[in-house]
Design a protein around this motif. Structure first.
Motif, PDB file in Angstrom:
ATOM      1  N   LEU A   2      -6.192   1.722  -5.070  1.00  0.00           N
ATOM      2  CA  LEU A   2      -5.262   1.409  -4.001  1.00  0.00           C
ATOM      3  C   LEU A   2      -5.943   1.277  -2.658  1.00  0.00           C
ATOM      4  CD1 LEU A   2      -2.321   0.981  -3.260  1.00  0.00           C
ATOM      5  CD2 LEU A   2      -2.137   3.429  -2.917  1.00  0.00           C
ATOM      6  N   ALA A   3      -6.827   2.184  -2.313  1.00  0.00           N
ATOM      7  CA  ALA A   3      -7.480   2.142  -1.006  1.00  0.00           C
ATOM      8  C   ALA A   3      -8.295   0.862  -0.842  1.00  0.00           C
ATOM      9  CB  ALA A   3      -8.363   3.366  -0.820  1.00  0.00           C
ATOM     10  N   LEU A   6      -6.132  -2.207   0.115  1.00  0.00           N
ATOM     11  CA  LEU A   6      -5.457  -2.216   1.406  1.00  0.00           C
ATOM     12  C   LEU A   6      -6.101  -3.235   2.332  1.00  0.00           C
ATOM     13  CD1 LEU A   6      -3.181  -0.790   2.875  1.00  0.00           C
ATOM     14  CD2 LEU A   6      -4.851   0.809   3.772  1.00  0.00           C
ATOM     15  N   ARG A  25       7.033   2.808   0.873  1.00  0.00           N
ATOM     16  CA  ARG A  25       6.037   3.873   0.941  1.00  0.00           C
ATOM     17  C   ARG A  25       5.451   3.955  -0.459  1.00  0.00           C
ATOM     18  NH1 ARG A  25       7.194   7.951   4.808  1.00  0.00           N
ATOM     19  NH2 ARG A  25       4.998   8.363   4.480  1.00  0.00           N
ATOM     20  N   ILE A  26       4.143   3.947  -0.592  1.00  0.00           N
ATOM     21  CA  ILE A  26       3.490   3.850  -1.898  1.00  0.00           C
ATOM     22  C   ILE A  26       3.046   5.225  -2.383  1.00  0.00           C
ATOM     23  CG2 ILE A  26       1.574   2.837  -3.179  1.00  0.00           C
ATOM     24  CD1 ILE A  26       1.601   0.618  -0.946  1.00  0.00           C
ATOM     25  N   ASP A  28       0.702   6.591  -5.279  1.00  0.00           N
ATOM     26  CA  ASP A  28      -0.281   6.053  -6.219  1.00  0.00           C
ATOM     27  C   ASP A  28      -0.566   6.970  -7.403  1.00  0.00           C
ATOM     28  OD1 ASP A  28      -1.847   8.052  -5.125  1.00  0.00           O
ATOM     29  OD2 ASP A  28      -3.292   6.695  -4.200  1.00  0.00           O
ATOM     30  N   SER A  35       2.126   6.614   1.296  1.00  0.00           N
ATOM     31  CA  SER A  35       1.460   5.767   2.281  1.00  0.00           C
ATOM     32  C   SER A  35       2.349   5.573   3.506  1.00  0.00           C
ATOM     33  CB  SER A  35       1.147   4.401   1.664  1.00  0.00           C
ATOM     34  OG  SER A  35       2.354   3.647   1.533  1.00  0.00           O
ATOM     35  N   ALA A  36       1.768   4.997   4.534  1.00  0.00           N
ATOM     36  CA  ALA A  36       2.554   4.534   5.672  1.00  0.00           C
ATOM     37  C   ALA A  36       3.438   3.385   5.176  1.00  0.00           C
ATOM     38  CB  ALA A  36       1.613   4.050   6.770  1.00  0.00           C
ATOM     39  N   SER A  38       4.540   0.029   4.091  1.00  0.00           N
ATOM     40  CA  SER A  38       3.629  -1.039   3.682  1.00  0.00           C
ATOM     41  C   SER A  38       4.387  -2.176   3.019  1.00  0.00           C
ATOM     42  CB  SER A  38       2.592  -0.498   2.689  1.00  0.00           C
ATOM     43  OG  SER A  38       1.859   0.554   3.249  1.00  0.00           O
ATOM     44  N   THR A  52      -0.146  -2.972   5.777  1.00  0.00           N
ATOM     45  CA  THR A  52       0.824  -2.366   6.696  1.00  0.00           C
ATOM     46  C   THR A  52       1.354  -3.429   7.653  1.00  0.00           C
ATOM     47  OG1 THR A  52      -0.983  -1.685   8.144  1.00  0.00           O
ATOM     48  CG2 THR A  52      -0.173  -0.054   6.558  1.00  0.00           C
ATOM     49  N   THR A  69      10.371   4.508  -2.014  1.00  0.00           N
ATOM     50  CA  THR A  69       9.060   4.714  -2.636  1.00  0.00           C
ATOM     51  C   THR A  69       8.802   3.678  -3.725  1.00  0.00           C
ATOM     52  OG1 THR A  69       9.235   7.074  -2.211  1.00  0.00           O
ATOM     53  CG2 THR A  69       7.627   6.395  -3.864  1.00  0.00           C
TER      54      THR A  69
END
Length: 127
Positions: A2-3, A6, A25-26, A28, A35-36, A38, A52, A69
């Motif tokens: 995921l990261a 982004l 909001r994710i 994972d 997450s923020a 997104s 984002t 979510t």
């Protein structure tokens, strides 16, 4: 990862099979934090972009997340399709009714986030 997926300021071309989840909001499955807010573009069955910032994807189906979510589908490895919504006596009575009740419960299970279930017994072949 995921990261690594982004990205900021994504612009993509989309087809009719693409889906853009907006304002989600994710979760994972690796950490406890969401997450923020997104946006997530899915092309076919692959996550193509997470941002984002707004994602431009003309032609994609847009789903307004409204801060809810978004997460991977859950797996239930011990599920009973034919006995989940009825008593054993009801399930062994009218087979047609039992199939209708099991189908309704399968839909409800999907809507709760379970995309995979393993039926561990029961006459679920017709379903």
């Amino acid at each position: 990862m995921l990261a690594a997926a982004l990205v900021l300021g994504v612009c993509a071309t989309a087809s009719a099979d693409d889906v853009l989840f907006e304002d989600v909001r994710i979760f994972d499955g690796k950490g406890a934090a969401l997450s923020a807010p997104s946006n997530v573009l899915v092309k076919g069955n692959v996550i193509a972009a997470i941002s984002t910032s707004p994602i431009e994807a003309e032609g994609a189906e847009r789903i307004a997340g409204d801060g809810r979510t978004l997460m991977p589908g859950l797996i239930d490895a011990h599920w009973h399709a034919m006995l989940i919504a009825s008593t054993p006596v009801e399930a062994m009575g009218d087979v047609g009714f039992a199939n209708l009740a099991a189908g309704d419960e399968a839909t409800d299970t999907l809507m709760r986030g379970f995309t995979t279930v393993r039926d561990v017994g029961g006459p679920a072949f017709g379903l």
